[in-house]
Design a protein around this motif. Sequence first.
Motif, mmCIF file in Angstrom:
data_model
loop_
_atom_site.group_PDB
_atom_site.id
_atom_site.type_symbol
_atom_site.label_atom_id
_atom_site.label_comp_id
_atom_site.label_asym_id
_atom_site.label_seq_id
_atom_site.Cartn_x
_atom_site.Cartn_y
_atom_site.Cartn_z
ATOM 1 N N GLY A 192 -34.253 48.391 3.534
ATOM 2 C CA GLY A 192 -33.279 49.457 3.298
ATOM 3 C C GLY A 192 -33.496 50.645 4.218
ATOM 4 O O GLY A 192 -32.530 51.209 4.767
ATOM 5 N N LEU A 193 -34.761 51.048 4.398
ATOM 6 C CA LEU A 193 -35.064 52.156 5.303
ATOM 7 C C LEU A 193 -34.715 51.800 6.747
ATOM 8 O O LEU A 193 -34.190 52.624 7.500
ATOM 9 C CB LEU A 193 -36.547 52.529 5.199
ATOM 10 N N ALA A 194 -35.019 50.564 7.125
ATOM 11 C CA ALA A 194 -34.697 50.117 8.480
ATOM 12 C C ALA A 194 -33.184 50.121 8.701
ATOM 13 O O ALA A 194 -32.703 50.510 9.778
ATOM 14 C CB ALA A 194 -35.273 48.724 8.716
ATOM 15 N N ALA A 195 -32.444 49.711 7.689
ATOM 16 C CA ALA A 195 -30.985 49.700 7.802
ATOM 17 C C ALA A 195 -30.443 51.123 7.930
ATOM 18 O O ALA A 195 -29.483 51.373 8.684
ATOM 19 C CB ALA A 195 -30.371 49.004 6.587
ATOM 20 N N TYR A 196 -31.051 52.066 7.200
ATOM 21 C CA TYR A 196 -30.647 53.471 7.295
ATOM 22 C C TYR A 196 -30.849 54.003 8.721
ATOM 23 O O TYR A 196 -30.006 54.721 9.270
ATOM 24 C CB TYR A 196 -31.456 54.295 6.290
ATOM 25 N N LEU A 197 -31.973 53.637 9.328
ATOM 26 C CA LEU A 197 -32.314 54.165 10.651
ATOM 27 C C LEU A 197 -31.587 53.464 11.801
ATOM 28 O O LEU A 197 -31.420 54.053 12.867
ATOM 29 C CB LEU A 197 -33.819 54.042 10.891
ATOM 30 N N LYS A 198 -31.171 52.234 11.596
ATOM 31 C CA LYS A 198 -30.666 51.433 12.715
ATOM 32 C C LYS A 198 -29.530 52.129 13.478
ATOM 33 O O LYS A 198 -29.606 52.259 14.712
ATOM 34 C CB LYS A 198 -30.218 50.056 12.224
ATOM 35 N N PRO A 199 -28.468 52.581 12.800
ATOM 36 C CA PRO A 199 -27.396 53.236 13.578
ATOM 37 C C PRO A 199 -27.841 54.546 14.218
ATOM 38 O O PRO A 199 -27.326 54.921 15.277
ATOM 39 C CB PRO A 199 -26.295 53.472 12.532
ATOM 40 N N ILE A 200 -28.804 55.229 13.601
ATOM 41 C CA ILE A 200 -29.315 56.478 14.173
ATOM 42 C C ILE A 200 -30.072 56.185 15.460
ATOM 43 O O ILE A 200 -29.874 56.842 16.482
ATOM 44 C CB ILE A 200 -30.226 57.193 13.153
ATOM 45 N N VAL A 201 -30.933 55.159 15.418
ATOM 46 C CA VAL A 201 -31.697 54.773 16.605
ATOM 47 C C VAL A 201 -30.750 54.317 17.713
ATOM 48 O O VAL A 201 -30.922 54.684 18.891
ATOM 49 C CB VAL A 201 -32.714 53.663 16.252
ATOM 50 N N GLN A 202 -29.760 53.536 17.372
ATOM 51 C CA GLN A 202 -28.800 53.068 18.371
ATOM 52 C C GLN A 202 -28.075 54.234 19.031
ATOM 53 O O GLN A 202 -27.896 54.261 20.256
ATOM 54 C CB GLN A 202 -27.794 52.118 17.710
ATOM 55 N N ALA A 203 -27.676 55.209 18.217
ATOM 56 C CA ALA A 203 -26.942 56.356 18.750
ATOM 57 C C ALA A 203 -27.827 57.205 19.663
ATOM 58 O O ALA A 203 -27.377 57.655 20.728
ATOM 59 C CB ALA A 203 -26.391 57.206 17.596
ATOM 60 N N ARG A 204 -29.092 57.424 19.251
ATOM 61 C CA ARG A 204 -29.993 58.243 20.067
ATOM 62 C C ARG A 204 -30.329 57.530 21.383
ATOM 63 O O ARG A 204 -30.489 58.172 22.418
ATOM 64 C CB ARG A 204 -31.275 58.544 19.298
ATOM 65 N N ARG A 205 -30.452 56.219 21.314
ATOM 66 C CA ARG A 205 -30.783 55.465 22.526
ATOM 67 C C ARG A 205 -29.605 55.490 23.499
ATOM 68 O O ARG A 205 -29.796 55.534 24.720
ATOM 69 C CB ARG A 205 -31.155 54.024 22.164
ATOM 70 N N ALA A 206 -28.398 55.485 22.958
ATOM 71 C CA ALA A 206 -27.203 55.506 23.804
ATOM 72 C C ALA A 206 -26.959 56.892 24.402
ATOM 73 O O ALA A 206 -26.514 57.013 25.551
ATOM 74 C CB ALA A 206 -25.978 55.059 23.010
ATOM 75 N N ALA A 207 -27.270 57.937 23.609
ATOM 76 C CA ALA A 207 -27.034 59.314 24.074
ATOM 77 C C ALA A 207 -28.181 60.189 23.591
ATOM 78 O O ALA A 207 -28.055 60.882 22.581
ATOM 79 C CB ALA A 207 -25.690 59.829 23.552
ATOM 80 N N PRO A 208 -29.329 60.160 24.274
ATOM 81 C CA PRO A 208 -30.511 60.894 23.816
ATOM 82 C C PRO A 208 -30.269 62.401 23.726
ATOM 83 O O PRO A 208 -29.579 62.985 24.561
ATOM 84 C CB PRO A 208 -31.566 60.581 24.893
ATOM 85 N N GLY A 209 -30.853 62.993 22.674
ATOM 86 C CA GLY A 209 -30.840 64.441 22.516
ATOM 87 C C GLY A 209 -32.214 64.996 22.829
ATOM 88 O O GLY A 209 -32.912 64.484 23.707
ATOM 89 N N ASP A 210 -32.626 66.035 22.075
ATOM 90 C CA ASP A 210 -33.943 66.610 22.333
ATOM 91 C C ASP A 210 -34.895 66.444 21.150
ATOM 92 O O ASP A 210 -35.852 67.187 20.997
ATOM 93 C CB ASP A 210 -33.819 68.095 22.703
ATOM 94 N N ASP A 211 -34.629 65.456 20.296
ATOM 95 C CA ASP A 211 -35.490 65.162 19.149
ATOM 96 C C ASP A 211 -36.506 64.078 19.528
ATOM 97 O O ASP A 211 -36.425 63.482 20.609
ATOM 98 C CB ASP A 211 -34.651 64.696 17.959
ATOM 99 N N LEU A 212 -37.458 63.814 18.636
ATOM 100 C CA LEU A 212 -38.522 62.854 18.928
ATOM 101 C C LEU A 212 -37.996 61.426 19.082
ATOM 102 O O LEU A 212 -38.446 60.684 19.955
ATOM 103 C CB LEU A 212 -39.593 62.905 17.834
ATOM 104 N N ILE A 213 -37.036 61.027 18.252
ATOM 105 C CA ILE A 213 -36.479 59.675 18.375
ATOM 106 C C ILE A 213 -35.820 59.504 19.746
ATOM 107 O O ILE A 213 -36.015 58.489 20.427
ATOM 108 C CB ILE A 213 -35.465 59.392 17.247
#
Length: 402
Positions: A192-213
């Motif tokens: 469940g936690l992995a599913a919560y993070l998956k779209p967030i990780v995908q979005a950050r990888r596609a358009a990185p910001g200035d956060d740790l992920i």
Amino acid sequence: MPAYAMNPIVPDHVPAELVYDYDIYAPGPPGSDFYAELYQLKKRAPAVFWTRYNEGHWYVTDAALANQVLKDSETFSSRRLVVPASNNAEKGFVPIALDPPEHTKYRNHLSVGLSRKAVADLVPGVRGLAIELIESLRPKGQCEFMADFAFQLPIIVFLKLVDLPLEHREGLLQEVAKIIRPGSNKAEVIAGLAAYLKPIVQARRAAPGDDLISWLSTREVDGERMSEDKLHSMCTLLLIGGLDSVANTLGFFARFLAENPAHRRQLREEPAILASAVDELLRRFPTVTAGAGRMCVSDIQLGPAPIRAGDQVMAPPPMLNFDDETYPDPLKVDFSRRIHSVGSFGQGPHRCVGAALARSELGIFLEEWLRRIPDFELAEPELTFQAGVNISYARLNLRWSA
């Protein structure tokens, strides 16, 4: 067999004199001092023993032997970290379930991301948040410390670090608690936690910001950008580790200070000892006590114990903290004590990469809380810790003169 039941079958290679039944998730009777129980276990049990609890495993009480296990990644693999074995994630998390040299490639990025310089940049914000929380509590003359402070400061800091919505805090904490405590379907919770993070990780990888992920998503391993699945695994581990450990430690710090006015006074009168005090309290109150498991990959004689390939070995780093030779009278809190290598952040290649941030948050708590609420006490006579991979207080009611 239920996950936490005793397994009556003892492997043939285990000598009868080394069988000592001990459940790491039930270390002492209700109301007992967990750490006193841990220290007494070193006196009562063999240096290495086999317990039939939690599907059966070895347990190391001797500090030197525990240190050997934690540092010898060639013989003792991290691919299985907890007991029972069925509670380990199928693939394990990056990098904690990897062994060197593969582990090092990923850990190095986390180390840089959570380096002392990165932490130094966070300190003003952490301090400001701590002051804000304490000032809001001070006029009330009381608080439930775990909910009102311990699960506020480090969790808000972490969520800001990885740029996750603060309103998700309560739900995420509830899910992480299910992993840390005994029982529950851990595989389901982790999924469940992995599913919560998956779209967030995908979005950050596609358009990185200035956060740790985002920063981690731009790192390279073996000359190529970190893969999405490895990044996803690493971020799931960060989420689990970042939402619990410091909060639990704050609870033990606060209870000790509530019951020991002389130590409170010493910290106020001698601010130069603050860093030493943090290390000593970390030594005395290690909260990660059942997550340093290793799987033996080749036969070895460990002290009195013939360990065989495939055996699970629990070598709790806190055993280093309660070693009489290194720390005489180890249950005593002494801010002048010289700390050699506190086991509270683990030992060896898997030592916690978040140690600098944790120390900073704990030191800021001691400094700012005692500056504003110098005298306080427990508002309830009996407290019971919750045992699990980590230990904590479910609640900690404090009071003071407003």
